[in-house]
Design a protein around this motif. Structure first.
Motif, mmCIF file in Angstrom:
data_model
loop_
_atom_site.group_PDB
_atom_site.id
_atom_site.type_symbol
_atom_site.label_atom_id
_atom_site.label_comp_id
_atom_site.label_asym_id
_atom_site.label_seq_id
_atom_site.Cartn_x
_atom_site.Cartn_y
_atom_site.Cartn_z
ATOM 1 N N ILE A 1 -10.287 -29.000 -4.988
ATOM 2 C CA ILE A 1 -9.198 -29.979 -4.913
ATOM 3 C C ILE A 1 -8.433 -30.030 -6.421
ATOM 4 O O ILE A 1 -7.645 -31.022 -6.180
ATOM 5 C CB ILE A 1 -9.663 -31.487 -4.539
ATOM 6 C CG1 ILE A 1 -10.994 -31.772 -5.495
ATOM 7 C CG2 ILE A 1 -10.157 -31.254 -2.876
ATOM 8 C CD1 ILE A 1 -11.251 -33.034 -4.867
ATOM 9 N N GLY A 2 -8.424 -29.241 -6.970
ATOM 10 C CA GLY A 2 -7.715 -29.147 -8.240
ATOM 11 C C GLY A 2 -6.216 -29.084 -8.160
ATOM 12 O O GLY A 2 -5.437 -29.312 -9.028
ATOM 13 N N GLY A 3 -5.741 -28.618 -7.069
ATOM 14 C CA GLY A 3 -4.284 -28.690 -6.511
ATOM 15 C C GLY A 3 -3.616 -29.489 -5.768
ATOM 16 O O GLY A 3 -2.534 -29.684 -5.774
ATOM 17 N N GLN A 4 -4.721 -30.547 -5.743
ATOM 18 C CA GLN A 4 -4.018 -31.788 -4.614
ATOM 19 C C GLN A 4 -2.757 -32.530 -5.278
ATOM 20 O O GLN A 4 -1.582 -32.892 -4.608
ATOM 21 C CB GLN A 4 -5.089 -32.413 -4.355
ATOM 22 C CG GLN A 4 -6.015 -32.032 -3.334
ATOM 23 C CD GLN A 4 -5.601 -31.668 -2.104
ATOM 24 O OE1 GLN A 4 -4.798 -32.572 -1.342
ATOM 25 N NE2 GLN A 4 -5.647 -30.211 -1.762
ATOM 26 N N GLN A 5 -2.991 -32.946 -6.513
ATOM 27 C CA GLN A 5 -1.875 -33.771 -7.033
ATOM 28 C C GLN A 5 -0.548 -33.020 -7.195
ATOM 29 O O GLN A 5 0.549 -33.527 -6.818
ATOM 30 C CB GLN A 5 -2.116 -34.312 -8.368
ATOM 31 C CG GLN A 5 -1.377 -35.328 -8.983
ATOM 32 C CD GLN A 5 -1.285 -36.708 -7.927
ATOM 33 O OE1 GLN A 5 -2.579 -37.137 -7.679
ATOM 34 N NE2 GLN A 5 -0.329 -37.343 -7.573
ATOM 35 N N ARG A 6 -0.686 -31.673 -7.605
ATOM 36 C CA ARG A 6 0.514 -30.842 -7.868
ATOM 37 C C ARG A 6 1.238 -30.567 -6.395
ATOM 38 O O ARG A 6 2.504 -30.740 -6.287
ATOM 39 C CB ARG A 6 0.334 -29.462 -8.283
ATOM 40 C CG ARG A 6 -0.269 -29.588 -9.737
ATOM 41 C CD ARG A 6 -0.775 -28.077 -10.006
ATOM 42 N NE ARG A 6 0.342 -27.120 -9.835
ATOM 43 C CZ ARG A 6 0.063 -25.721 -10.206
ATOM 44 N NH1 ARG A 6 -1.401 -25.321 -10.353
ATOM 45 N NH2 ARG A 6 0.703 -24.779 -9.849
ATOM 46 N N ALA A 7 0.450 -30.265 -5.358
ATOM 47 C CA ALA A 7 0.864 -30.198 -3.691
ATOM 48 C C ALA A 7 1.520 -31.813 -3.457
ATOM 49 O O ALA A 7 2.547 -31.511 -2.893
ATOM 50 C CB ALA A 7 -0.310 -29.721 -2.815
ATOM 51 N N MET A 8 0.944 -32.774 -3.651
ATOM 52 C CA MET A 8 1.460 -33.956 -3.047
ATOM 53 C C MET A 8 2.826 -34.378 -3.790
ATOM 54 O O MET A 8 3.758 -34.551 -3.142
ATOM 55 C CB MET A 8 0.307 -35.071 -3.376
ATOM 56 C CG MET A 8 0.858 -36.419 -2.913
ATOM 57 S SD MET A 8 -0.426 -37.754 -3.328
ATOM 58 C CE MET A 8 -1.738 -37.122 -2.863
#
Length: 295
Positions: free
Chosen positions: A53-60
């Motif tokens: 889930i390391g890309g979640q903030q970037r994606a959001m």
């Protein structure tokens, strides 16, 4: 999570709740995926990288900046009936400590497995596969068969990724090494503990007997699972129809996602799927309070 207004999302919403970035085994960065989703008319998107889930903030952040509503997501590999089954989690708190720790444990051992895969390929004359696969890895913790497949194509051993999996890296073929994945009950506990909903991903891919598939669905529901992917990039129209009936039979919510990995490899592009049947209840309606909407 922000409180939401009454939902405007219906079964006909262009929701794509299954896609992968370079943070796991996709080829695009989360921001590039968000831009592609917007260009293809996606209204509600989730990045669902494998066990990460390391890309979640970037994606959001990228989605909201582009005017796309967003649900957190992840695709977790679990072992069931001797096969690897994928469970998508949606709408969870991506800072939840138990979820973060569980995924970290699931990722553990991938490097050792990858080196064993390379050794198996070396035995049939394919040298340097581990180092070659690393060139395609955005996150070394998540080195996978997909990265090896890209190396084998680029190095000229196979014409395309489909040929790779016909000749290598699958059970009984050179380079196959089994990995010990999470238990179904544990993956669902992580998702539910973080406030999300669990979804059986692309059930048509598992080649289960009817008895095994029934056992998967009943065990999944027994551990609190609530949804199934009905429309997805790897399902035929007949499979979508079949799992429409399965969702209705088991009283499950329905999800929709392309399983997009790459512009050159994926069968279906982001946002280019048929609608869910109007007979189904979309999973995103149950997650309305978890949806991040552009301001």
């Amino acid at each position: 999570m922000n409180p939401s207004s009454p939902s405007s999302f219906s079964a006909c919403t262009n929701a794509d709740l299954h896609s992968h970035s370079k943070v796991s085994d996709g080829t695009l960065e989360p921001e590039a995926l968000a831009a592609r989703a917007q260009a293809n008319g996606v209204e509600l998107w989730a990045l669902t990288d494998h066990d990460e889930i390391g890309g979640q903030q970037r994606a959001m952040d990228a989605a909201l900046a582009l005017g796309i509503s967003y649900l957190t997501g992840c695709e977790i590999s679990v072992s069931f009936a001797g096969r690897v089954v994928h469970i998508v989690g949606l709408g969870f708190d991506h800072h939840n400590e138990a979820l973060v720790a569980g995924l970290r444990a699931t990722r553990g051992g991938r490097e050792a497995r990858a080196r064993e895969m390379a050794a198996g390929l070396a035995q049939v004359g394919i040298k340097g596969a581990y180092e070659g696969a690393l060139h395609y890895v955005g996150n070394p913790e998540l080195i996978s068969r997909t990265h090896f497949a890209r190396f084998l194509v680029e190095a000229g051993h196979c014409q395309d990724v489909s040929e790779v999996f016909r000749r290598y890296l699958t059970l009984g073929k050179p380079g196959y090494v089994e990995h010990r994945w999470a238990a179904l009950r544990d993956a669902l506990a992580w998702i539910h503990g973080a406030g999300g909903i669990a979804v059986i991903a692309h059930p048509g891919r598992y080649d289960f007997t009817p008895t095994e598939e029934y056992a998967l669905f009943t065990d999944f529901i027994g551990h609190g699972g609530r949804a199934v992917e009905v429309v997805t990039g790897s399902h035929t129209a007949a499979e979508a129809a079949k799992y429409t009936e399965t969702a209705l039979e088991f009283g499950l919510l329905a999800s929709r996602g392309s399983d997009f990995h790459s512009p050159t490899e994926s069968h279906t592009d982001l946002g280019k799927l048929p609608d869910l049947s109007g007979r189904l209840t979309p999973v995103w309606q149950a997650l309305d309070a978890r949806i991040q909407r552009p301001s």
